[in-house]
Design an enzyme around this catalytic site. Structure first.
Site, PDB file in Angstrom:
ATOM      1  N   GLY A  11       4.480 -55.602  33.454  1.00  0.00           N
ATOM      2  CA  GLY A  11       4.113 -56.787  34.244  1.00  0.00           C
ATOM      3  C   GLY A  11       5.283 -57.762  34.296  1.00  0.00           C
ATOM      4  N   GLY A 104       6.932 -55.382  28.183  1.00  0.00           N
ATOM      5  CA  GLY A 104       5.908 -55.530  27.156  1.00  0.00           C
ATOM      6  C   GLY A 104       5.926 -54.381  26.163  1.00  0.00           C
ATOM      7  N   SER A 107       6.443 -50.774  27.662  1.00  0.00           N
ATOM      8  CA  SER A 107       7.820 -50.496  28.085  1.00  0.00           C
ATOM      9  C   SER A 107       8.719 -50.234  26.886  1.00  0.00           C
ATOM     10  CB  SER A 107       8.390 -51.689  28.853  1.00  0.00           C
ATOM     11  OG  SER A 107       7.555 -51.991  29.930  1.00  0.00           O
ATOM     12  N   ASP A 152       1.669 -63.228  27.916  1.00  0.00           N
ATOM     13  CA  ASP A 152       0.580 -63.360  26.934  1.00  0.00           C
ATOM     14  C   ASP A 152       1.016 -63.844  25.552  1.00  0.00           C
ATOM     15  OD1 ASP A 152      -1.304 -62.441  28.749  1.00  0.00           O
ATOM     16  OD2 ASP A 152      -0.953 -60.345  28.241  1.00  0.00           O
ATOM     17  N   ARG A 196      -6.271 -60.372  27.291  1.00  0.00           N
ATOM     18  CA  ARG A 196      -7.327 -59.414  26.926  1.00  0.00           C
ATOM     19  C   ARG A 196      -7.450 -59.286  25.421  1.00  0.00           C
ATOM     20  NH1 ARG A 196      -6.062 -56.750  31.833  1.00  0.00           N
ATOM     21  NH2 ARG A 196      -7.837 -57.122  33.186  1.00  0.00           N
ATOM     22  N   ARG A 280     -18.629 -75.031  38.410  1.00  0.00           N
ATOM     23  CA  ARG A 280     -17.859 -74.068  39.217  1.00  0.00           C
ATOM     24  C   ARG A 280     -17.000 -73.209  38.301  1.00  0.00           C
ATOM     25  NH1 ARG A 280     -18.748 -76.468  44.497  1.00  0.00           N
ATOM     26  NH2 ARG A 280     -20.662 -77.522  43.913  1.00  0.00           N
TER      27      ARG A 280
HETATM   28  P1  ATP Z   1       2.501 -55.502  30.115  1.00  0.00           P
HETATM   29  O1  ATP Z   1       2.551 -56.314  28.853  1.00  0.00           O
HETATM   30  O2  ATP Z   1       2.667 -56.292  31.329  1.00  0.00           O
HETATM   31  O3  ATP Z   1       1.349 -54.545  30.169  1.00  0.00           O
HETATM   32  P2  ATP Z   1       4.021 -53.205  29.388  1.00  0.00           P
HETATM   33  O4  ATP Z   1       5.476 -52.963  29.252  1.00  0.00           O
HETATM   34  O5  ATP Z   1       3.207 -53.079  28.134  1.00  0.00           O
HETATM   35  O6  ATP Z   1       3.841 -54.615  30.059  1.00  0.00           O
HETATM   36  P3  ATP Z   1       2.984 -50.718  30.528  1.00  0.00           P
HETATM   37  O7  ATP Z   1       2.339 -50.504  31.840  1.00  0.00           O
HETATM   38  O8  ATP Z   1       2.245 -50.386  29.287  1.00  0.00           O
HETATM   39  O9  ATP Z   1       3.435 -52.255  30.538  1.00  0.00           O
HETATM   40  O10 ATP Z   1       4.370 -49.912  30.490  1.00  0.00           O
HETATM   41  C1  ATP Z   1       5.303 -50.010  31.554  1.00  0.00           C
HETATM   42  C2  ATP Z   1       5.933 -48.650  31.804  1.00  0.00           C
HETATM   43  O11 ATP Z   1       6.591 -48.196  30.605  1.00  0.00           O
HETATM   44  C3  ATP Z   1       4.938 -47.539  32.118  1.00  0.00           C
HETATM   45  O12 ATP Z   1       4.582 -47.530  33.480  1.00  0.00           O
HETATM   46  C4  ATP Z   1       5.714 -46.289  31.725  1.00  0.00           C
HETATM   47  O13 ATP Z   1       6.625 -45.936  32.718  1.00  0.00           O
HETATM   48  C5  ATP Z   1       6.493 -46.777  30.490  1.00  0.00           C
HETATM   49  N1  ATP Z   1       5.753 -46.424  29.253  1.00  0.00           N
HETATM   50  C6  ATP Z   1       4.779 -47.136  28.652  1.00  0.00           C
HETATM   51  N2  ATP Z   1       4.310 -46.506  27.550  1.00  0.00           N
HETATM   52  C7  ATP Z   1       5.011 -45.351  27.457  1.00  0.00           C
HETATM   53  C8  ATP Z   1       5.014 -44.236  26.554  1.00  0.00           C
HETATM   54  N3  ATP Z   1       4.185 -44.173  25.501  1.00  0.00           N
HETATM   55  N4  ATP Z   1       5.881 -43.223  26.788  1.00  0.00           N
HETATM   56  C9  ATP Z   1       6.720 -43.247  27.837  1.00  0.00           C
HETATM   57  N5  ATP Z   1       6.762 -44.266  28.728  1.00  0.00           N
HETATM   58  C10 ATP Z   1       5.940 -45.297  28.555  1.00  0.00           C
END
Ligand code: ATP
Length: 368
Positions: A11, A104, A107, A152, A196, A280
Site C-alpha cells: 500500500g 509493509g 513486502s 498504520d 485492522r 451520522r
Molecule cells: P501493506 O502494509 O500496505 O499491506 P505490504 O507490503 O504488507 O503493505 P503485501 O500486499 O502484503 O503488502 O505485499 C506486497 C507485495 O510483496 C506482494 O504483492 C508480493 O508481491 C510481495 N510479497 C508479500 N509477501 C510475500 C511473500 N511471503 N513471499 C514473496 N513475496 C511476497
C-alpha cells in the site's frame, strides 16, 4: 561501481517519494548508479522499461508529492519461485547488486525470501542457460535493506513508520471539519478510520481531537461497552457539549471477538429510548492515504533513505539483512526478520484475542 535500486511496494504511504529521492541522490552522491524499479515487485518481474536508471534531476520535486511517483502494486508472480527467478534475471541483466525496498511487512517478507533464495536462483538461471557463469559472477551476494512505509504504524521495532503521521494529520483535519457541522446541528458522528490489527491511528486521532469514545482492536470492549459509551456521552452532553465524536478502527472488536461496527454504534446513539442523537457515519477511507506528507514523514523518509544507502555500502556477505528504524528519535539499523515476525505474531495474537501477549511484543502500554 555499485548499482543500487529503490522500489516502493504494498500500500502507498505519504513519504515514500521522500525515500526514493533520498536513496537516488545519496547513491549518486556516494559515486554509485541509482535505479528505480517501478510498480513494486511487478517491475522487477516484468523488467524492461520498469527498471530505470535515475539522474539527480529525475527526483526533483518529489518531497512535496503525495503517494508514490514510481508506482506500487500487489504482485502475485513474486509469491512464486518462477516469478522471483525472472526478477533475479532482470536484476543481473541491469547490473543491480543492491535493493532498497520501502513497504509493509508483506513486502519486507518477500524481500527477505528473495535474498535467502538468491544463490539458488542464480544457479538455476545458469543451469537453465538463461545466464552464464560470467554474467552472474559479480552478483554472488544480493544486498537488501528495508524501509517501513505504512500509514498504520504497525511494524514492531520502530517508533514510527513512514506515512503514519501524515495519515494521522489528515484524520485530525477531517475530524475538525466534521466537528464544525456536528456542533452546528448538535449531531453525533461515528468516524471509521483504517487499522485492522493496529489501532494507533484511531487512538492517536482520539487523543488529538478530544473524541468522546474510541474503539481499537488492541483494547476490546467489555460486555458493558454500550452502557459505558452512552454514560460518558451523556455526561459530556450534560456539560453542554453540542457535538459527539466516536472514532472506531476497522478492526474493533468486543471481548468475545465479535466485530463492533459503525452501524451498531449509530443505532445505539440514535436509539429513541436512550441518547436519541441525530447520528451520522463517516468512513474516511482512502482520504487517509492521500495528500502530501507532513514534515515529519518527509524528514523520516529522507534520513532513513540516506541511512539505507549507507547500510548497503557498509554491508558484507555476512551482514544480517536489516531495516531502518527510528527508536527514541535515533535512526538505527535493526534485523529485518525479527521485526517482521513480531509484527505478524502480534496480528495473530490480536485475532486470537491474546491481548496481553500481543501488547508485550509491541511494547505499548494502554490504560484507561
Ligand atoms: P501493506 O502494509 O500496505 O499491506 P505490504 O507490503 O504488507 O503493505 P503485501 O500486499 O502484503 O503488502 O505485499 C506486497 C507485495 O510483496 C506482494 O504483492 C508480493 O508481491 C510481495 N510479497 C508479500 N509477501 C510475500 C511473500 N511471503 N513471499 C514473496 N513475496 C511476497
Amino acid at each position: 561501481k555499485k548499482k543500487i535500486a529503490v522500489m516502493t511496494s504494498g500500500g502507498d504511504s505519504p513519504g515514500m517519494n521522500g525515500v526514493v529521492r533520498a536513496v537516488v541522490r545519496m547513491a549518486i552522491h556516494m559515486g554509485c548508479d541509482a535505479f528505480c524499479v517501478y510498480e513494486g515487485y511487478e517491475g522487477l518481474v516484468r523488467g524492461g522499461d520498469l527498471i530505470k536508471k535515475m539522474s539527480w534531476e529525475d527526483v526533483r520535486g518529489y518531497l512535496s508529492e503525495g503517494g508514490t511517483l514510481i508506482g506500487t502494486a500487489r504482485c502475485m508472480a513474486f509469491y512464486e519461485r518462477p516469478g522471483r527467478l525472472t526478477a533475479a534475471k532482470n536484476m543481473v541483466l541491469n547490473g543491480i547488486d543492491a535493493l532498497i525496498i520501502c513497504g509493509g511487512d508483506g513486502s519486507l517478507t518477500g524481500a527477505d525470501r528473495f535474498r535467502d533464495e538468491w544463490p539458488s536462483l542464480l544457479e538455476e538461471l545458469v543451469a537453465t542457460k538463461q545466464l552464464d557463469e560470467k554474467q552472474i559472477a559479480p552478483y554472488k551476494h544480493l544486498n537488501i535493506v528495508g524501509l517501513v512505509g505504512s500509514i498504520d504504524n504497525d511494524l514492531s521495532g520502530t517508533d514510527a513508520t513512514i506515512g503514519a503521521y501524515s495519515a494521522l494529520a489528515r484524520i485530525c483535519e477531517m475530524v475538525d471539519y466534521i466537528e464544525a457541522t456536528a456542533s452546528s446541528h448538535s449531531r453525533a458522528f461515528v468516524i471509521e478510520v483504517m487499522g485492522r490489527h493496529c489501532g494507533w491511528l484511531a487512538l492517536m486521532a482520539g487523543v488529538a481531537t478530544g473524541a468522546d469514545f474510541i474503539f481499537i482492536p488492541e483494547k476490546p470492549r467489555e460486555d458493558n461497552w454500550r452502557e459505558e459509551m452512552c454514560e460518558i456521552i451523556k455526561k459530556h452532553r450534560g456539560w453542554g457539549k453540542r457535538k459527539t465524536i466516536v472514532i472506531i478502527a476497522e478492526g474493533a472488536k468486543d471481548r468475545h471477538g465479535g466485530k463492533i461496527t459503525p452501524e451498531m454504534l449509530k443505532d445505539l446513539l440514535a436509539d429513541k429510548s436512550g441518547l436519541a442523537l441525530d447520528t451520522r457515519i463517516t468512513t474516511l477511507g482512502h482520504v487517509q492515504r492521500g495528500g502530501t506528507a507532513v514534515a515529519y514523514d518527509r524528514m523520516l523518509g529522507t534520513l532513513q533513505g540516506v541511512e539505507a544507502v549507507k547500510a548497503v555500502l557498509e554491508a558484507t556477505p555476512e551482514t544480517e539483512t536489516c531495516f531502518i528504524a527510528i527508536t527514541e528519535n535515533k535512526i538505527v539499523r535493526k534485523p529485518l526478520m525479527t521485526a517482521v515476525k513480531e509484527t505478524q505474531e502480534v496480528a495473530k495474537l490480536i485475532d486470537a484475542q491474546d491481548f496481553a501477549k500481543a501488547m508485550s511484543l509491541r511494547d505499548t502500554e494502554f490504560s484507561d
